[in-house]
Scaffold this active site. Structure first.
Site, PDB file in Angstrom:
ATOM      1  N   HIS A  95      -6.719   8.177   0.138  1.00 12.63           N
ATOM      2  CA  HIS A  95      -5.450   7.439   0.076  1.00 12.63           C
ATOM      3  C   HIS A  95      -5.472   6.201   0.969  1.00 12.63           C
ATOM      4  O   HIS A  95      -4.926   5.161   0.617  1.00 12.63           O
ATOM      5  CB  HIS A  95      -4.299   8.366   0.470  1.00 12.63           C
ATOM      6  CG  HIS A  95      -2.950   7.755   0.240  1.00 12.63           C
ATOM      7  ND1 HIS A  95      -2.534   7.321  -1.001  1.00 12.63           N
ATOM      8  CD2 HIS A  95      -1.941   7.465   1.095  1.00 12.63           C
ATOM      9  CE1 HIS A  95      -1.319   6.813  -0.905  1.00 12.63           C
ATOM     10  NE2 HIS A  95      -0.943   6.882   0.363  1.00 12.63           N
ATOM     11  N   VAL A 127       0.851  -1.186   0.000  1.00 21.21           N
ATOM     12  CA  VAL A 127       0.000   0.000   0.000  1.00 21.21           C
ATOM     13  C   VAL A 127       0.892   1.243   0.000  1.00 21.21           C
ATOM     14  O   VAL A 127       1.915   1.270   0.686  1.00 21.21           O
ATOM     15  CB  VAL A 127      -0.893   0.021   1.272  1.00 21.21           C
ATOM     16  CG1 VAL A 127      -1.816   1.232   1.261  1.00 21.21           C
ATOM     17  CG2 VAL A 127      -1.686  -1.257   1.398  1.00 21.21           C
ATOM     18  N   SER A 128       0.517   2.256  -0.762  1.00 23.70           N
ATOM     19  CA  SER A 128       1.189   3.563  -0.761  1.00 23.70           C
ATOM     20  C   SER A 128       2.669   3.419  -1.146  1.00 23.70           C
ATOM     21  O   SER A 128       2.957   2.967  -2.248  1.00 23.70           O
ATOM     22  CB  SER A 128       0.986   4.219   0.611  1.00 23.70           C
ATOM     23  OG  SER A 128       1.410   5.550   0.592  1.00 23.70           O
ATOM     24  N   SER A 129       3.610   3.728  -0.261  1.00 21.58           N
ATOM     25  CA  SER A 129       5.022   3.546  -0.629  1.00 21.58           C
ATOM     26  C   SER A 129       5.291   2.075  -0.971  1.00 21.58           C
ATOM     27  O   SER A 129       6.095   1.772  -1.863  1.00 21.58           O
ATOM     28  CB  SER A 129       5.943   4.006   0.511  1.00 21.58           C
ATOM     29  OG  SER A 129       7.284   4.003   0.103  1.00 21.58           O
TER      30      SER A 129
END
Ligand SMILES: *[C@@H]1O[C@H](CO)[C@@H](O)[C@H](O)[C@H]1NC(C)=O
Ligand SMILES: *[C@@H]1O[C@H](CO)[C@@H](O)[C@H](O)[C@H]1NC(C)=O
Length: 315
Positions: A281, A136-138
């Site tokens: 996000h 997830v994300s980074s």
């Protein structure tokens, strides 16, 4: 925090003694000093599959381990989970910007993570055909980096709220040694390229590579306030081009896996893109959908692609 009685009741029942372990022995080239944590179920098949789960910014291997069902599912289905930990202590993001990380066997965090995979394959007689990555994300950005720089290592990847391969590289300057650069233009959705340009970037991750490419699954919320939803469409263009499945989705499935989410399938499932309507996000991980895409909840015999499988995409 003191747990109330109902909360205690809701804790998952641990049916196995396996736990998260930190690997402290040398495990191969790791030029940026990423740390290596692993979850190995007590009971494994002869040739276990491997799932890599890089954490988000300000996250950790431990937080990723606690934050999803992957370890429980690993015990249930018999695969190993690698939880790498970022060496960049300022923000604990992954290096998704340097030329090293964006190039096959050239260094950066991606090489450290691939060394963890190679070590694990060797130590546990893992199935090199069935190595997967999700985050997830980074961790989603790193997922796309690993798929581009190491298409020979991964059978498939699933990214939740990430950016396209190479999007975080600094614009207009050399990115050699530029680790952990925050590209605000990319984050805000201002980096746009043609499918051919994204495709060339991805292919540049492993120059000269002619082998088959990993399957790709992408999830993104339309209201993402950190990594703009534009990045989803840009990533879809690039992977569709590289996988040879451009020309638009062949199937659209509404309310999958959640209400308001739509799955767009390209080229008979080589690329799946999920639009999560109204989601910010902070997206909810869909472990079962990911496992199904990787066929990690199936038996080994069911697996029909990847290293040693049908070489090229049947189009
Ligand atoms: C990684 O660790 C080694 C040994 O402690 C050190 O010499 C090296 O400078 C470190 N590399 C980075 C990029 O921090
Ligand atoms: C794997 O998981 C998916 C999604 O939960 C499910 O639809 C499918 O039936 C499962 N397959 C097997 C073999 O258990």
């Amino acid at each position: 925090m003191k747990l109330s009685f109902p909360a205690l009741l809701a804790l998952p029942l641990l049916t196995s003694a396996a736990s998260l372990q930190k690997i402290t022995t040398p495990f191969g080239p790791n030029p940026t000093n990423a740390s290596f944590y692993i979850y190995v179920p007590d009971v494994l098949p002869a040739r276990p599959a491997i799932l890599v789960n890089p954490h988000w910014c300000h996250g950790s291997a431990e937080a990723a381990f606690r934050g999803s069902q992957y370890a429980n599912l690993a015990s249930k289905h018999g695969f190993i989970v690698i939880y790498p930990q970022s060496p960049h202590t300022a923000d604990s993001c992954w290096d998704v910007s340097s030329r090293e990380t964006l190039t096959h066997n050239a260094g950066g965090d991606s090489l450290g993570i691939v060394s963890m995979v190679r070590w694990t394959l060797e130590k546990y007689s893992g199935d090199a055909k069935r190595v997967f990555v999700t985050g997830v994300s980074s961790g989603a950005m790193m997922t796309q980096v690993l798929l581009g720089s190491y298409p020979d290592v991964f059978a498939a990847g699933s990214a939740f709220s990430g950016v396209p391969f190479g999007c975080f590289a600094p614009t207009g300057r050399d990115n050699a040694g530029v680790y952990g650069y925050w590209n605000d233009d990319c984050a805000k959705g201002r980096v746009k390229k043609t499918a051919e340009e994204w495709g060339a970037l991805i292919r540049g991750g492993y120059p000269g590579y002619e082998g088959w490419r990993p399957k790709v699954q992408l999830f993104h919320g339309t209201k993402d306030e950190i990594l703009d939803f534009v990045n989803h469409g840009e990533a879809v263009k690039g992977w569709a081009e590289v996988l040879g499945v451009g020309g638009g989705p062949v199937k659209e499935t509404k309310d999958t896996p959640l209400k308001g989410w739509t799955r767009y399938s390209y080229g008979e499932g080589w690329l799946e893109a999920f639009t999560a309507e109204g989601v910010p996000h902070d997206i909810r991980v869909q472990e079962n959908t990911v496992l199904e895409f990787f066929k990690l909840n199936h038996t080994e015999g069911d697996f029909s692609w990847g290293q040693g499988g049908p070489a090229k995409l049947a189009l």
